[in-house]
Design an enzyme around this catalytic site. Structure first.
Site, short mmCIF file in Angstrom:
data_model
loop_
_atom_site.label_atom_id
_atom_site.label_comp_id
_atom_site.label_asym_id
_atom_site.label_seq_id
_atom_site.Cartn_x
_atom_site.Cartn_y
_atom_site.Cartn_z
N LEU A 46 0.83 -1.22 0.00
CA LEU A 46 0.00 0.00 0.00
C LEU A 46 0.85 1.26 0.00
O LEU A 46 0.33 2.37 -0.15
CB LEU A 46 -0.95 0.00 1.21
CG LEU A 46 -1.88 -1.20 1.38
CD1 LEU A 46 -2.94 -0.89 2.44
CD2 LEU A 46 -2.56 -1.59 0.07
N LYS A 47 2.18 1.09 0.17
CA LYS A 47 3.11 2.24 0.17
C LYS A 47 2.57 3.37 1.06
O LYS A 47 1.96 3.10 2.09
CB LYS A 47 3.35 2.70 -1.28
CG LYS A 47 3.98 1.61 -2.15
CD LYS A 47 4.52 2.16 -3.44
CE LYS A 47 5.24 1.06 -4.24
NZ LYS A 47 5.89 1.59 -5.44
N HIS B 269 13.09 -2.82 0.08
CA HIS B 269 12.32 -2.37 -1.08
C HIS B 269 13.10 -1.30 -1.84
O HIS B 269 13.89 -0.57 -1.25
CB HIS B 269 10.97 -1.80 -0.61
CG HIS B 269 10.04 -1.51 -1.74
ND1 HIS B 269 10.06 -0.35 -2.46
CD2 HIS B 269 9.07 -2.27 -2.31
CE1 HIS B 269 9.14 -0.37 -3.40
NE2 HIS B 269 8.52 -1.54 -3.34
N GLU C 115 12.48 -7.04 -8.55
CA GLU C 115 11.94 -5.81 -9.13
C GLU C 115 12.91 -5.24 -10.16
O GLU C 115 13.68 -4.35 -9.83
CB GLU C 115 11.77 -4.74 -8.06
CG GLU C 115 10.84 -5.06 -6.91
CD GLU C 115 10.84 -3.93 -5.88
OE1 GLU C 115 11.90 -3.71 -5.25
OE2 GLU C 115 9.81 -3.28 -5.71
N GLY D 172 5.83 -5.06 -12.82
CA GLY D 172 5.26 -5.34 -14.13
C GLY D 172 4.04 -6.23 -14.11
O GLY D 172 3.76 -6.93 -15.07
N SER E 172 0.35 -0.10 -7.12
CA SER E 172 -0.62 0.92 -7.53
C SER E 172 -1.84 0.37 -8.24
O SER E 172 -2.93 0.92 -8.09
CB SER E 172 0.07 1.97 -8.40
OG SER E 172 0.66 1.37 -9.53
#
Lengths: 222, 222, 222, 222
Positions: free
Chosen positions: D10-11, D93, D141, D181, D203
């Site tokens: 959820l950042k 991260h 990532e 991605g 997102s």
């Protein structure tokens, strides 16, 4: 003249998280009510929201990232702090140093949310620099006193006096906290007499068997 | 009133290391002699010593660690910079940000060796904070102008004017450099007219085919 | 089987910079020639170029930034190290820790210039992780031994043995250095017997009145 | 064979904090129940405790500091995460990079509390290094895909395949997530077919008007 601020940093102490955080918050609320002195606490991020909602004392975060809400993982925004009911945040604590640009960004982010910034500094020059950024508070933590058991007020009153003068020469609206070497009500009294607007302290309250007892002593000479 | 300072940051540009660093230093020495303007360069650590010894221009490091000589691996001390013949060092460049405590320590370490500190800052508030630490220079680099090709003097003269005023309000002895958006002699002229004591720039000189030509243009309106 | 490597980190020691760096390099060259053992030194950035050119020993940087030449202020590129005559660089020393991504980038940058990476690690798991990045060397520095005066070979031979096994299980081509607790030739002998390919050490050579004497002792049992 | 893991970060998104965090958790719980697929979320520190207690889904922190409870200001310990009901934490991260030593310490700290570590990495070599530290998950990532709108599975399936092979060569017990991605259920299907044990995404779920709809699509081809 407003009441001095006694600000208790719970850090990541085992004795300052979870139910202990609530117990310390309750003691702070009680002693604040008895004495009329403002007592704030800075719990971990996780305890911040429930404590801010259950107790009528100012609650501070221990750190804030000066970024807008968005794609930032593992960050804590001023926006989230305000939503959680915080009154402000520590910034640049000696255990969480920031770049000058980030200190500035943190203060701006807090103030945009009407929250208070308490910027920690390690000496007179850094205190003046922090004052130039116009936070609500500068908390002076001379490194030789952090966790030393020596009272800043007794050991080195001059650094406090000079820092207050330097901070106010740069920006007279910035309030100053004595951020290290606070052991007792007498220390708090001396800190205030030296011109500071309160104290920032940690282990002596957090690790106490009876935090209310320690807090009562801390406010006893005000 | 001393000459303005034109300070060229060679960064880690291929076109600014080794023989190119020497060529740029030679151009700087030549144009400084012709014009009477002080032109300094900030080469990589590796080029610093030979350049400082071969050329009669002030040579700055791009970064310094505010520590005493000792058990620090991969650090660069002010003591070593002085021994290498440096005149000073950039501190807190936007590509090498430091904590407030480290900026202060770097300035102290440089000044203890009689070297000059050029502290880079990103806005007015940070410039005032840097000034409170009493470096010789504050170089203002508004982030929106770094490498943008837009002249700071034309695009945003107000931020320069206000920063000069703010820096001098905190400490009138601190000199100010315009640290971004410098493209030409006209930019330098405007930067000086806005109250700054010179400019900090990089690629327009470093990447030029003929650095002397660019430097001559930069000093042409002084 | 190649000679073990004795790698001397000069750090930022006053006794390891300027003329002292040259004196230590000369001692290293002399003892290497006498003994046939490979002795390298890692001086400060400023001393690196002249020492690499004056002495026939491998010279390492103490740190490298894993970036291409370009707009990086206060950085040191592998490209610049190669041009200066370096044989390689320390990476991730305990006094200059890097992110995992930066360790990887540093190794890639060094190897693209045909330079050797000596990655420092603090325990068995980190050593295995470093080995997975395929540097030329992993140097194990158990934190409890750094600067302790206790010999790693005697105090904790198991951590060395296990680390060698773990590193080789991940990548058998990676050589291992014993990176802490080396006091004497006997320590070096034990380090090699435990399966490592040499040692990384600092103060015992750098601070010695007669570095050649100490180096002769270090290679005496090989 | 366990269900793949769909992990939603959820950042610090506005759309992922407070009541929105609860709404996304509820959607995750619903779709997990419908589909039998494990769906976890990683909310901010402030939302972590209430969400972990109100919903029967695994909840991860976005970052953890690998330190014991104690004098650490602005840190988040594994101990506090466990007390808050977390199942684990993201580590390293791309928006919160750590040193190798700190990644290792974070994993150790999590595992000592029986929590899972999801270590994010940027390429094949770093993934192998992370695997050597024996976390529960490595999430790859590739930087060229983060927030790019390009599906990793389609654009660059080889990097995923090779990373899975490399990770398992180092440690076959470590599970791998495709960490960038991921746009649709087809991407998830391909990610799993390439040998990964699930996906880490942000997102596309967090900013969705109807997160349940997006989650249903993501699990639709499993």
């Amino acid at each position: 003249m407003p009441s001095p601020l006694i600000l208790v940093n719970l850090k990541s102490y085992k004795e300052g998280t979870g139910s202990r955080a609530h117990m310390i918050a309750q003691a702070a609320e009680l002693v604040a009510k008895e004495s009329g002195v403002t007592i704030g606490i800075a719990p971990t991020y996780i305890d911040l929201h429930p404590i801010a909602h259950h107790f009528a004392i100012p609650v501070y975060a221990q750190h804030v990232d000066g970024v807008e809400p968005g794609a930032h993982t593992g960050h804590i925004t001023a926006d989230a702090l305000r939503a959680a009911g915080a009154a402000g945040s520590l910034v640049n604590h000696s255990e969480r140093r920031l770049t000058l640009a980030d200190i500035d960004a943190s203060i701006q982010a807090l103030q945009a949310q009407k929250l208070s910034a308490v910027v920690c500094t390690n000496n007179e020059a850094a205190s003046a620099a922090a004052a130039a950024l116009a936070p609500e508070y500068v908390a002076i933590e001379p490194p030789e006193l952090i966790g030393s058991g020596v009272s800043v007020s007794k050991a080195n009153p001059e650094i406090i006096k000079r820092s207050v003068a330097t901070v106010h020469a740069v920006n007279p609206k910035v309030r100053v906290l004595t951020g290290a070497g606070i052991q007792s009500g007498e220390c708090v009294r001396i800190a205030v007499d030296l011109g500071t607007d309160g104290v920032l302290l940690a282990s002596s309250v957090v690790k106490a068997k009876d935090p209310a007892l320690v807090l009562r002593d801390l406010v006893s000479k005000l």
